[in-house]
Scaffold this active site. Structure first.
Site, mmCIF file in Angstrom:
data_model
loop_
_atom_site.group_PDB
_atom_site.id
_atom_site.type_symbol
_atom_site.label_atom_id
_atom_site.label_comp_id
_atom_site.label_asym_id
_atom_site.label_seq_id
_atom_site.Cartn_x
_atom_site.Cartn_y
_atom_site.Cartn_z
ATOM 1 N N CYS A 1 22.182 88.645 85.777
ATOM 2 C CA CYS A 1 22.986 89.834 86.067
ATOM 3 C C CYS A 1 24.285 89.436 86.758
ATOM 4 C CB CYS A 1 22.220 90.806 86.962
ATOM 5 S SG CYS A 1 20.574 91.244 86.348
ATOM 6 N N CYS B 1 20.083 88.815 90.931
ATOM 7 C CA CYS B 1 19.556 88.252 89.681
ATOM 8 C C CYS B 1 20.634 87.377 89.069
ATOM 9 C CB CYS B 1 19.177 89.392 88.731
ATOM 10 S SG CYS B 1 19.128 88.947 86.989
#
Length: 470
Positions: free
Chosen positions: A370, A367
């Site tokens: 992230c 991600c």
């Protein structure tokens, strides 16, 4: 003859009574055992509630929980929250592309956010207009998986950049020099929160971090230096989990965000060691910042915005030279206790290599947002390690501390993230534990009530059987 039949009938009743009694006795024993086992199995919950009263000195540190909570609430958190909004600390240079060195055939770039919209040319800072590899096409949304909350916003302020020295950090994996893979991100437009990044890919990252680089220690089975590394990663993990739970997408259809108390409890609060490691990591980073106080106080926080730059300088001085912090917790962590003995240098190299591996694993995060916050906070932790363990002003005066602009940004933002996590645990922890404790006790109450009813029925049956067998 009649008398013999009566005696036989009485003997038959007694036999039936003994059989019924034996059956009931067995059932009573089962009920009692089940009831005892049920209560016994729930005892750890009550023990944990008592052990979650965090008081006294934080393990392996030189400051207690009460002082940390007080200083954080009164001094650190307000200053840091304001400091990270200034232009200097708002922008972070990062490489966001998918280039995992550990499992290149994993197909992780299909997970989400490997393709993002590039900054418009007119928004990119003049000093950094160099040929760039733009990676995947900006209109390739295969990686997005329909998760806009995971996408990085790349809107920039062209006035917010001024170059510092470029020196790689020996504790981290990224090449910090400017190149075509690096881009700047406004952290205020990309807060750390839930992104929908779950499942095997996310678990694989943490599994690799713990199993390959900092396996969980047992008391007496690991040296202090490796124990420190484990606790730092555990504390960082706890902080990240708290931020995800504190800013969670509760209803994707309505775009409703809020606190996921159950997740915060399940990921962190129900495990006292994770909370303790969070406090440890917070104090470790505070120690790094205070040790580098002279350097950070004299640094130029110049972005071209004179008013905001003066504000950043003033806030840094208030943070670094705060009398309350210096008086209450002058030495949050004592790094002088580590790396002693003949094996000290070799052990240091080994742990340094392990932390670089952890840094490299951030490239495997599927991600993009992230990955952004993972890279920033790991670099911040690596900067703290660099300050505490790579420079000794007394014994090695020829090795003065040198930090990059990006390292300072990562260090301060990491400290702010940890400060926010500690504040949330301190303020919300007891309430969340009480709420979750009540929820967990409801099934127990129901089972005890059911067991009580079974008990009463069996006792009644025993009584009736005795009546008919008299």
């Amino acid at each position: 003859m009649v008398e013999a039949k009566i005696k036989e009938k009485n003997r038959s009743k007694k036999r039936r009574g003994w059989i019924v009694g034996a059956v009931i006795a067995v059932l009573v024993a089962i009920a009692v055992t089940s009831r005892h086992s049920l209560i016994k199995n729930h005892k750890p919950c009550h023990c944990n509630e008592d052990s979650r009263k965090y008081t006294g000195i934080v393990e392996d540190c030189c400051c207690d929980y009460e002082t940390v909570d007080s200083l954080n609430g009164e001094v650190l958190h307000p200053l840091l929250q304001e400091l990270v909004t200034t232009p200097f600390f708002r922008y972070f240079k990062v490489k966001l592309w998918c280039d995992c060195p550990f499992w290149p055939d994993d197909g992780m770039c299909r997970l989400r956010d490997c393709s993002v919209c590039e900054c418009p040319e007119n928004e990119f800072p003049e000093p950094f207009k160099k040929p760039m590899s733009l990676g995947l096409p900006s209109d390739d949304l295969v990686c997005q998986e329909g998760k806009p909350q995971a996408t990085v916003d790349r809107t920039l302020d062209r006035k917010a950049f001024r170059g510092w020295m470029v020196i790689d950090n020996p504790w981290t994996n990224d090449d910090e020099t400017d190149n075509g893979d690096m881009t700047y991100v406004n952290l205020q437009l990309n807060p750390e929160r839930y992104t929908g990044y779950v499942g095997p890919s996310a678990r694989r990252i943490w599994d690799a971090i713990y199993s390959e680089n900092c396996p969980k220690y047992s008391s007496g089975e690991i040296c202090q230096e490796k124990k420190v590394l484990y606790k730092l990663i555990s504390g960082l993990h706890s902080s990240i989990s708290i931020h995800i739970a504190a800013d969670y997408l509760l209803d994707e259809t309505a775009n409703l965000w809020g606190e996921n108390l159950e997740l915060m409890y399940d990921r962190v609060l129900r495990y006292p060691d994770r909370v303790r490691n969070l406090y440890f990591t917070f104090l470790f980073v505070i120690r790094a910042v205070t040790k580098a106080a002279d350097y950070l106080d004299q640094a130029e926080y110049d972005t071209g915005n004179h008013v905001e730059d003066l504000k950043a300088q003033s806030l840094m001085q208030k943070l670094l030279l705060n009398p309350k912090l210096q008086a209450a917790c002058p030495l949050p962590f004592d790094e002088a206790k580590l790396w002693h003995g003949q094996s000290g240098p070799e052990l240091k190299q080994q742990i340094q290599k392990q932390f670089r591996n952890i840094s490299a694993l951030m490239d495997c995060v599927g991600c993009e947002k992230c990955r952004l916050w993972g890279k920033l906070q790991v670099l911040g932790l690596g900067t703290a390690l660099k300050i505490l363990f790579s420079v000794d002003g007394q014994n090695q005066p020829d090795q003065p501390l040198q930090l990059q602009r990006n390292e300072v940004i990562a260090l301060v933002n990491l400290l702010n993230r940890l400060s926010e996590s500690v504040k949330l645990v301190h303020e919300m922890g007891p309430t969340i534990e009480k709420i979750m404790g009540e929820r967990l006790s409801e099934p127990l109450s129901e089972e005890i009530s059911r067991g009580q009813r079974i008990w009463e029925s069996l006792v009644g049956l025993w009584y009736l059987s005795n009546l008919c067998c008299v």
